[in-house]
Motif scaffolding. Structure first.
Motif, short mmCIF file in Angstrom:
data_model
loop_
_atom_site.label_atom_id
_atom_site.label_comp_id
_atom_site.label_asym_id
_atom_site.label_seq_id
_atom_site.Cartn_x
_atom_site.Cartn_y
_atom_site.Cartn_z
N ILE A 128 0.87 -1.17 0.00
CA ILE A 128 0.00 0.00 0.00
C ILE A 128 0.91 1.22 0.00
CG2 ILE A 128 -1.78 1.29 1.23
CD1 ILE A 128 -2.86 -1.33 0.32
N TYR A 129 0.61 2.17 -0.89
CA TYR A 129 1.38 3.40 -1.01
C TYR A 129 0.54 4.59 -0.55
CZ TYR A 129 5.18 1.42 -3.78
OH TYR A 129 6.28 0.71 -4.20
N CYS A 130 1.21 5.52 0.11
CA CYS A 130 0.62 6.82 0.42
C CYS A 130 1.39 7.84 -0.40
CB CYS A 130 0.74 7.12 1.92
SG CYS A 130 0.08 8.75 2.36
N LEU A 131 0.67 8.53 -1.29
CA LEU A 131 1.29 9.47 -2.23
C LEU A 131 0.84 10.89 -1.93
CD1 LEU A 131 0.54 7.34 -5.42
CD2 LEU A 131 2.68 7.38 -4.12
N THR A 132 1.77 11.83 -2.04
CA THR A 132 1.50 13.24 -1.80
C THR A 132 1.98 14.06 -2.98
OG1 THR A 132 1.84 12.90 0.57
CG2 THR A 132 1.91 15.16 -0.20
N TRP A 133 1.23 15.09 -3.34
CA TRP A 133 1.64 15.97 -4.44
C TRP A 133 2.76 16.87 -3.94
CZ3 TRP A 133 0.80 15.58 -9.36
CH2 TRP A 133 1.17 16.64 -10.20
N GLU B 162 5.72 19.49 -5.80
CA GLU B 162 6.44 20.13 -6.90
C GLU B 162 6.21 19.46 -8.25
OE1 GLU B 162 10.55 20.86 -6.05
OE2 GLU B 162 10.11 21.46 -3.99
N GLY B 163 4.96 19.28 -8.62
CA GLY B 163 4.62 18.78 -9.94
C GLY B 163 4.60 17.28 -10.10
N ASP B 164 4.67 16.54 -9.00
CA ASP B 164 4.70 15.08 -9.09
C ASP B 164 4.09 14.47 -7.83
OD1 ASP B 164 5.27 12.63 -10.22
OD2 ASP B 164 7.42 12.70 -9.82
N LEU B 165 3.54 13.29 -7.99
CA LEU B 165 3.12 12.52 -6.82
C LEU B 165 4.32 11.74 -6.32
CD1 LEU B 165 -0.41 10.99 -7.55
CD2 LEU B 165 0.21 12.57 -5.74
N VAL B 166 4.63 11.90 -5.06
CA VAL B 166 5.78 11.21 -4.46
C VAL B 166 5.30 10.33 -3.33
CG1 VAL B 166 7.44 13.00 -5.12
CG2 VAL B 166 6.29 13.14 -2.91
N THR B 167 6.08 9.32 -3.03
CA THR B 167 5.74 8.38 -1.98
C THR B 167 6.04 8.99 -0.62
OG1 THR B 167 6.26 6.52 -3.44
CG2 THR B 167 6.16 6.05 -1.08
#
Length: 189
Positions: free
Chosen positions: A118-123, A125-130
């Motif tokens: 399961i990943y939690c992604l946050t926006w 600087e222009g990208d979704l990061v883990t």
């Protein structure tokens, strides 16, 4: 809701994850790519990697191949859940999505998975990061949710998994028809 035509009703959520003041559509497509659509239906971002992935499907009356003698139904796989929550209370929602690793992608009508996360992604600087991810789970992730399961005021990640029977119980592994189900609970913070 006025979704773009390529978006189904599964594997979709809406939220202002980029802080633009307007809700955006976050959706898994049929290729297991996570997409962010603007309010007018344009793709604003697409994941380079695959997310979601489930063994859940339904067959349609449409034939798979009109030009062949294959009269079997067309199979449509249902994408995994897309959760949007502000887990740390900073006003910026995160995307929570599963990532089942397929054993093979060679067969159109069958999908198999051995492990998942399961990943939690946050926006950012222009990208979704883990932001974080779970340890690899040696089973297929069937579903998940974030809830306060023990009534302590803190939400936990609840993960339902389906795996093959352990070794020593007849045929084991992907070929086994014996499946075991488990529920895992993860503390978030």
């Amino acid at each position: 809701m006025p979704f773009p035509k390529e978006i189904g009703i599964y594997g979709v959520a809406t939220a202002d994850i980029r802080g633009k003041g307007k809700p955006e559509i976050i959706a898994l497509d049929k290729y297991d790519r996570l997409n962010i659509f603007s309010e007018d239906g344009k793709i604003e971002w697409k994941s380079p990697g695959r997310f979601g992935g489930t063994g859940n499907y339904y067959d349609t009356k449409k034939k798979r191949k009109e030009d062949f003698r294959d009269d079997s139904a067309s199979r449509v796989y249902i994408p995994g859940r897309v959760l949007v929550k502000d887990l740390n209370g900073d006003g910026i929602p995160q995307i929570i999505v599963n990532k089942n690793e397929p054993t093979t992608r060679l067969f159109e009508r069958g999908k198999g998975y051995e492990t998942g996360e399961i990943y939690c992604l946050t926006w950012d600087e222009g990208d979704l990061v883990t932001s974080w991810k779970t340890r690899p789970i040696k089973s297929y992730i069937a579903d998940y949710q974030v809830k306060d399961v023990d009534n302590d005021g803190n939400e936990e990640l609840v993960v339902a998994v389906v795996g093959s029977a352990p070794a020593g119980e007849g045929i084991s592994g992907l070929l086994s028809d014996k499946k075991v189900s488990n529920i895992y609970f993860f503390k978030l913070f």
